[in-house]
Scaffold this active site. Structure first.
Site, mmCIF file in Angstrom:
data_model
loop_
_atom_site.group_PDB
_atom_site.id
_atom_site.type_symbol
_atom_site.label_atom_id
_atom_site.label_comp_id
_atom_site.label_asym_id
_atom_site.label_seq_id
_atom_site.Cartn_x
_atom_site.Cartn_y
_atom_site.Cartn_z
ATOM 1 N N LYS A 286 0.819 -1.216 0.000
ATOM 2 C CA LYS A 286 0.000 0.000 0.000
ATOM 3 C C LYS A 286 0.852 1.267 0.000
ATOM 4 O O LYS A 286 0.372 2.339 -0.339
ATOM 5 C CB LYS A 286 -0.968 -0.029 1.180
HETATM 6 C C1 LIG Z 1 -4.393 -4.513 0.898
HETATM 7 C C2 LIG Z 1 -3.624 -5.756 0.693
HETATM 8 C C3 LIG Z 1 -3.993 -6.707 -0.280
HETATM 9 C C4 LIG Z 1 -5.238 -6.553 -1.140
HETATM 10 O O1 LIG Z 1 -5.145 -5.537 -2.089
HETATM 11 P P1 LIG Z 1 -6.460 -4.983 -2.796
HETATM 12 O O2 LIG Z 1 -6.017 -3.844 -3.618
HETATM 13 O O3 LIG Z 1 -7.374 -4.557 -1.668
HETATM 14 O O4 LIG Z 1 -7.051 -6.091 -3.585
HETATM 15 C C5 LIG Z 1 -3.208 -7.853 -0.423
HETATM 16 N N1 LIG Z 1 -2.123 -8.051 0.351
HETATM 17 C C6 LIG Z 1 -1.742 -7.166 1.297
HETATM 18 C C7 LIG Z 1 -0.553 -7.480 2.133
HETATM 19 C C8 LIG Z 1 -2.467 -5.998 1.495
HETATM 20 O O5 LIG Z 1 -2.072 -5.131 2.449
#
Ligand SMILES: *Cc1c(COP(=O)(O)O)cnc(C)c1O
Length: 482
Positions: free
Chosen positions: A106
């Protein structure tokens, strides 16, 4: 280029307003009316920052000085200058998205969003301060705090469920420094915190006496757009290693929750990148697997707690954007499906839409046991240590290849450092689980020799600046007091 809601094509806004508002007034998500012409070959020639600049300028043309914004967002903040390195592991290529300031994928988007949001505010001539309100099940909160810390004209409040995040995740948030940040635990689960935040938006109609409210969630196109870059970057790395020729299609397997990451991959394809199949990987909460396989989305099921908590989800927000694209931009149809979901908890897409999805997406899921087995196997056989979310992506990629025999190059997106989930990862490679998560981190490093990211090991012993816990009905009061 204009944006409008996935549920109504009549009211168009420019890209700056779409970023500033986050969510369309009718509850739909903003999408571009049409994608711009894009020179994808030229994009592949640049550095990661140049790729980001080109893509963001194309998708958000009303935000000026993109090159400077990208540089401010990323320069010196990631472990490697190329931001998102790739590693060849066995037959697959792992795209490491966790080399940012909080060791979660993120970071790629939440380093950029503050720049986009403050620039959008200037374009729209809004003078009020922005308050970012975020409910987090773990990763978003810290990445958003790090991204928005000390950004002028913006404050951020993060609510997390008391006892509902890992010790490392809690330590990451409660030790957050910065003169514009607030963090508070809420007695209840993640849904309570999330509902509380939605209620504050509704009660205040997006404005408090002091602030205009906004969200750091992936419903905002300003959070989605920065994620397109790394699909290009991985493709470029495969070209550089002579694993593909320009124009060859590449498959990507994506650990998926809110469908933001994988949708960015589809946007990359719409911009021209030769993307083959997009593989949607889930854990035991396999609502998306069922949807992609059957065409029926059914959220009427319990939410399970798993070792890959960032994918523990029943309502995947960005799927609405896929429905919009796959229906040929039929806003009436999308609005109807969303009403079905809200009133009945279930919807089924028309046959032709299901067929369109089948051409682009494949889905697989894996429970905690298979996740652990995958981590153990890849560590033993390839010497590569991955986290639980990445393992779900790896398992889905293997299942896909077994099932289809497709031999195009495969990129597995790695969405978190294994050190964010030390207990599950240590157990998966057969390590002893005694001690707290910090002791487990040290042991994991001692066994594997993979260095702990400094932002995580440095948390031990740091002062808790935000120890507060409140009841869920006190969340509005908390925000108004700031
Ligand atoms: C947020 C997250 C996801 C999922 O991503 P999306 O964009 O919500 O599909 C997968 N793995 C980790 C470690 C995350 O923090």
């Amino acid at each position: 280029m204009f944006y409008h809601s996935t549920r109504n094509a009549c009211e168009a806004v420019d890209s700056a307003r779409a970023v500033l508002e986050g969510l369309a007034p009718d509850g739909g998500l903003y999408m571009p009316e049409a994608l711009p012409a894009f020179d994808w070959r030229k994009c592949l020639e640049g550095s990661s920052q140049e790729m980001a600049t080109m893509i963001l300028s194309a998708l958000l043309p009303d935000i000026p000085d993109m090159k400077a914004l990208v540089s401010k967002a990323y320069t010196g903040k990631f472990q490697t200058e190329d931001l998102t390195p790739t590693v060849k592991v066995g037959d697959f290529t792992v795209l490491e998205l966790f080399r940012g300031p909080t060791s979660a994928f993120k970071d790629v988007a939440l380093s950029m969003l503050p720049q986009l949001l403050t620039a959008a505010r200037d374009v729209c001539g809004q003078e009020r301060e922005i308050m970012i309100l975020t409910a987090t099940s773990g990763d978003t909160g810290k990445a958003a705090l790090a991204g928005f810390r000390d950004v002028p004209g913006v404050k951020i409040t993060v609510f997390y469920p008391d006892g509902g995040v890992s010790a490392v995740q809690r330590a990451q948030m409660v030790t957050q420094e910065g003169n514009n940040v607030k963090v508070c635990a809420v007695r209840g689960n993640f849904d309570d915190a999330q509902t509380g935040v939605k209620n504050i938006f509704a009660a205040c109609k997006g404005q408090t006496p002091k602030y205009s409210l906004s969200s750091a969630n992936s419903i905002n196109i300003g959070r989605l757009a920065p994620q397109v870059m790394y699909y290009f970057k991985a493709y470029r790395d495969l070209l550089d290693r002579n694993e593909i020729k320009l124009g060859d299609q590449v498959n990507y397997s994506v650990p998926t929750g809110n469908f933001g990451d994988i949708l960015a991959g589809y946007l990359a394809k719409l911009l021209g990148l030769p993307v083959g199949m997009l593989i949607c990987a889930s854990n035991a909460n396999n609502v998306l697997t069922d949807f992609i396989r059957t065409g029926t989305y059914d959220k009427r099921r319990p939410l399970l707690k798993t070792t890959s908590p960032s994918m523990d989800i029943l309502v995947s927000s960005n799927l609405e954007r896929l429905l919009y694209l796959m229906s040929g931009c039929d806003t009436e149809l999308v609005a109807g499906l969303m009403t079905d979901l809200n009133t009945n908890g279930v919807y089924t897409v028309p046959e032709n839409m299901k067929a369109a999805i089948d051409k682009e997406f494949w889905a697989g899921c894996c429970g905690d046991e298979a996740t652990a087995a995958t981590i153990g196997k890849v560590w033993r056989e390839q010497g590569y240590l991955m986290d639980t979310h990445t393992a779900a992506g790896w398992a889905a990629a293997e299942e896909y290849v077994r099932h289809t025999g497709d031999d195009r190059a495969m990129v597995v997106l790695s969405t978190a450092s294994p050190y964010k989930f030390p207990s599950a990862v240590l157990e998966a490679i057969g390590g002893d689980l005694s001690g707290d998560e910090f002791a487990q981190m040290e042991r994991l490093e001692a066994i594997t020799g993979v260095p702990t990211p400094a932002n995580l090991s440095g948390l031990r012993g740091k002062t808790e600046l935000h120890p507060g816990v409140i009841d869920k009905d006190k969340m509005l009061e908390f925000v108004l007091s700031l």
